[in-house]
Design an enzyme around this catalytic site. Structure first.
Site, short mmCIF file in Angstrom:
data_model
loop_
_atom_site.label_atom_id
_atom_site.label_comp_id
_atom_site.label_asym_id
_atom_site.label_seq_id
_atom_site.Cartn_x
_atom_site.Cartn_y
_atom_site.Cartn_z
N ASP A 74 -2.35 10.14 4.19
CA ASP A 74 -4.06 9.74 4.42
C ASP A 74 -4.45 10.89 5.22
OD1 ASP A 74 -6.49 8.38 4.42
OD2 ASP A 74 -5.79 6.84 5.48
N ARG A 119 -7.93 -0.12 0.71
CA ARG A 119 -8.65 -1.07 -0.17
C ARG A 119 -8.86 -0.91 -1.45
NH1 ARG A 119 -13.03 -1.74 4.43
NH2 ARG A 119 -11.31 -1.11 5.63
N GLU A 122 -9.59 4.17 2.00
CA GLU A 122 -8.79 4.20 0.62
C GLU A 122 -7.84 3.16 0.22
OE1 GLU A 122 -7.45 5.49 3.10
OE2 GLU A 122 -5.61 5.00 2.78
N LYS A 177 0.89 -1.33 0.17
CA LYS A 177 0.01 0.02 -0.04
C LYS A 177 0.96 1.25 0.03
CE LYS A 177 -3.34 2.54 3.01
NZ LYS A 177 -4.29 2.52 4.09
N LYS A 220 -10.09 12.51 8.69
CA LYS A 220 -9.56 12.06 10.05
C LYS A 220 -9.41 13.09 11.05
CE LYS A 220 -6.48 8.35 8.55
NZ LYS A 220 -7.15 7.30 8.96
N ASP A 256 1.64 5.92 5.81
CA ASP A 256 0.52 5.15 5.11
C ASP A 256 1.04 4.43 3.85
OD1 ASP A 256 -1.82 4.04 5.32
OD2 ASP A 256 -3.19 5.40 4.43
N1 BES Z 1 -4.35 4.46 6.83
C1 BES Z 1 -5.76 4.00 7.70
C2 BES Z 1 -5.52 2.98 8.67
C3 BES Z 1 -4.12 3.16 9.67
C4 BES Z 1 -4.71 3.58 11.23
C5 BES Z 1 -2.82 3.26 9.48
C6 BES Z 1 -3.62 3.77 12.19
C7 BES Z 1 -1.83 3.67 10.37
C8 BES Z 1 -2.66 3.76 12.01
C9 BES Z 1 -6.88 3.74 6.77
O1 BES Z 1 -6.69 3.97 5.50
C10 BES Z 1 -7.86 3.88 7.36
O2 BES Z 1 -8.15 5.05 7.66
N2 BES Z 1 -8.75 2.83 7.70
C11 BES Z 1 -9.82 3.12 8.38
C12 BES Z 1 -11.11 2.10 7.77
C13 BES Z 1 -12.27 2.25 8.08
C14 BES Z 1 -12.93 3.65 7.66
C15 BES Z 1 -13.27 1.31 7.58
C16 BES Z 1 -9.92 2.92 9.92
O3 BES Z 1 -9.17 1.82 10.26
O4 BES Z 1 -10.46 3.46 10.64
ZN ZN Z 2 -4.80 4.65 4.74
ZN ZN Z 3 -7.69 5.85 5.33
#
Ligand code: BES
Ligand code: ZN
Ligand code: ZN
Length: 480
Positions: free
Chosen positions: A252, A334, A332, A247, A259, A271
């Site tokens: 992000d 996925r 994003e 990835k 966020k 990320d």
């Molecule tokens: N990049 C994040 C996941 C992440 C979280 C990486 C903490 C490193 C540290 C990912 O893209 C994300 O935001 N995932 C969301 C998915 C949800 C919206 C289904 C999440 O985990 O909150």
């Molecule tokens: Zn991400």
């Molecule tokens: Zn994300």
């Protein structure tokens, strides 16, 4: 930062030395004076596990790694941690070279200790005006005697060099390391390490209908890239390639599903750790000339907002023709991985492995002490990953991969939606990705491990590079 140099010497030289000794024992050193012996005795009485004193024109360091009975992997991890503690002491004494002598009964103590020592010597200080003053003194580590082999020392040097490159990429902010910079880095690295690489620009990505990658990129002012790496030695042991997918979200923000900043968005330059890990693994396999055919795929973009970004409710046609209803623009990873996984199918791979900072859910489930692994490649393959994880202490925790999770990803208006609700977030994400595969597949979610605000022993502070040692070890074990 250039890796600390590591070399093997068959015999100790007249240099400052770290002695690894058994619990309760003093180092065996000729010609110690009475006051030195008294000092050692006092340290032992205090159960002090690391100390140092001057001896002739050198400094003697003593380290006592803690033995975990019948758990060699944990004992080896204690050796790495002991190496971390000693790294601080050696730099405090402003030494540029130190050699390691093993007088403990721990088998292979030296090489694990050296790993902890060398990996701890990493610094990311280029953004300090007086960086030269902050620079560690330690430049060279010598591993001596017959507890380690020259081959093991060379392997450690390869791992350290690759891992430092991964950490550098993760630590670099998006302002100076975006998707285009990542593509350039892939090409530059391929040239110097001798593997093949091709980097697609947006035009080529559009022509190949990578709908997920393009959707996430809509909100960006930087073009996406898709990098294809290949290491194909003449003596490759596998007939069908192993494909590694990383990835590469260079930042992000969450997009419109923004966020919150503290402890959430602020470190999201990490990320792209999966992408950096794949590139770092290629550096290592090319340098070690591993006899395996390996392909790397890196979809890359940032995820942000510019007025043209993709929005919740949008429906996106993906590379494999499936339609995805976007319900959260922060899911994003996925979206971009799905296209790369679908593309991987053309290589008729033996196995596809992705590595991604994918879900906060994986981070919350396991914390930073290991990462989530899941897949459909079968128990034996997952066992290989778990073994590699134990060996490098990047521990893979197997999660369930039940169809129930896949059901949560069905949309009422399209084939899939990109979020599956509050329950089992790490697994619903993994199952989403599985819809884009038609080969044996293993998914690694390293969200909890890629970045740390507080120093975590030899993993350091900031970008840890977590995942590179794990992937490389898995491949190395297969190559034998
Ligand atoms: N990049 C994040 C996941 C992440 C979280 C990486 C903490 C490193 C540290 C990912 O893209 C994300 O935001 N995932 C969301 C998915 C949800 C919206 C289904 C999440 O985990 O909150
Ligand atoms: Zn991400
Ligand atoms: Zn994300």
């Amino acid at each position: 930062m250039a890796a600390t140099s590591i070399r093997y010497a068959s015999k100790p030289e007249n240099k400052s030395t770290i002695y690894l000794v058994n619990t309760g024992e003093a180092p065996a050193i000729k010609g110690l004076k009475k006051e030195q012996q008294d000092f050692i005795a006092a340290q032992q009485a205090n159960n002090n596990s690391s100390y140092y004193f001057p001896h002739q024109d050198t400094i003697v360091f003593v380290s006592v790694p803690e033995v975990k009975k019948d758990q060699l992997h944990l004992t080896h991890e204690n050796c790495r941690k002991a190496g971390h503690v000693l790294c601080g002491m050696v730099n405090k004494m402003k030494l540029d070279t130190v050699q390691i002598v093993n007088q403990s009964a721990i088998e292979q103590a030296q090489i694990y200790f050296a790993e902890g020592l060398v990996l701890s010597n990493y610094q990311f200080i280029k953004y300090f005006k007086d960086a030269a003053k902050k620079k560690n003194s330690l430049k060279q580590v010598i591993v001596t005697g017959n507890d380690a082999t020259k081959k093991e020392v060379d392997q450690l040097a390869i791992v350290a060099e690759s891992l430092f490159a991964v950490r550098d990429m993760v630590n670099e902010p998006v302002l100076s390391f975006n998707s285009v910079d990542l593509g350039k880095m892939v090409l530059k690295t391929a040239k110097s390490y001798g593997f093949k690489a091709e980097v697609w620009n947006k035009k080529k990505i559009v022509a190949n209908q990578f709908g997920g990658l393009l959707a996430v990129n809509m909100g960006s002012v930087v073009e996406p890239t898709f990098s294809i790496l290949e290491w194909k030695p003449a003596n490759a042991k596998n007939k069908a390639p192993i494909v590694l997918v990383g990835k590469g979200v260079t930042y992000d923000t969450g997009g419109l599903s923004l966020k919150p900043t503290p402890d959430s968005m602020d470190h999201m330059k990490c990320d792209m750790t999966g992408a950096a890990t794949v590139l770092g693994t290629f550096m290592a396999i090319a340098k070690a000339k591993l006899n395996l055919h390996v392909i790397g795929l890196i979809p890359s973009t940032d995820n942000r907002i510019n007025g043209a970004e993709y929005t919740p409710g949008d429906i996106i046609k993906m590379h494999n023709g499936l339609f995805v209803e976007v319900l959260n623009t922060d899911a994003e990873g996925r979206m971009i991985l799905a296209d790369a996984l679908s593309y991987a199918s053309r290589f008729k791979p033996e196995l596809v492995v992705d590595i991604a900072t994918l879900t906060g859910a994986a981070a919350r489930a396991i914390g930073p002490w290991g990462h989530a692994i899941m897949g459909n490649a079968g128990e034996e393959v997952l066992k290989e990953f778990k073994k590699a994880g134990e060996e490098v202490h990047e521990r893979a925790v197997e999660m369930p991969f039940w169809e129930d999770y896949a059901e949560k990803m069905r949309s009422s208006i399209a084939d899939l939606k990109n979020v599956g609700g509050a329950d089992g977030g790490a697994m619903t994400a993994g199952k989403f990705l599985e819809f884009f595969t038609d080969y044996p597949y293993v998914h690694n979610d390293i969200a909890g491990c890629s970045f740390t605000n507080a120093e975590m022993s030899y993993r350091g502070k900031g970008g840890t590079g977590y995942g590179m040692r794990f992937l490389y070890r898995f491949l190395k074990n297969r190559a034998r």
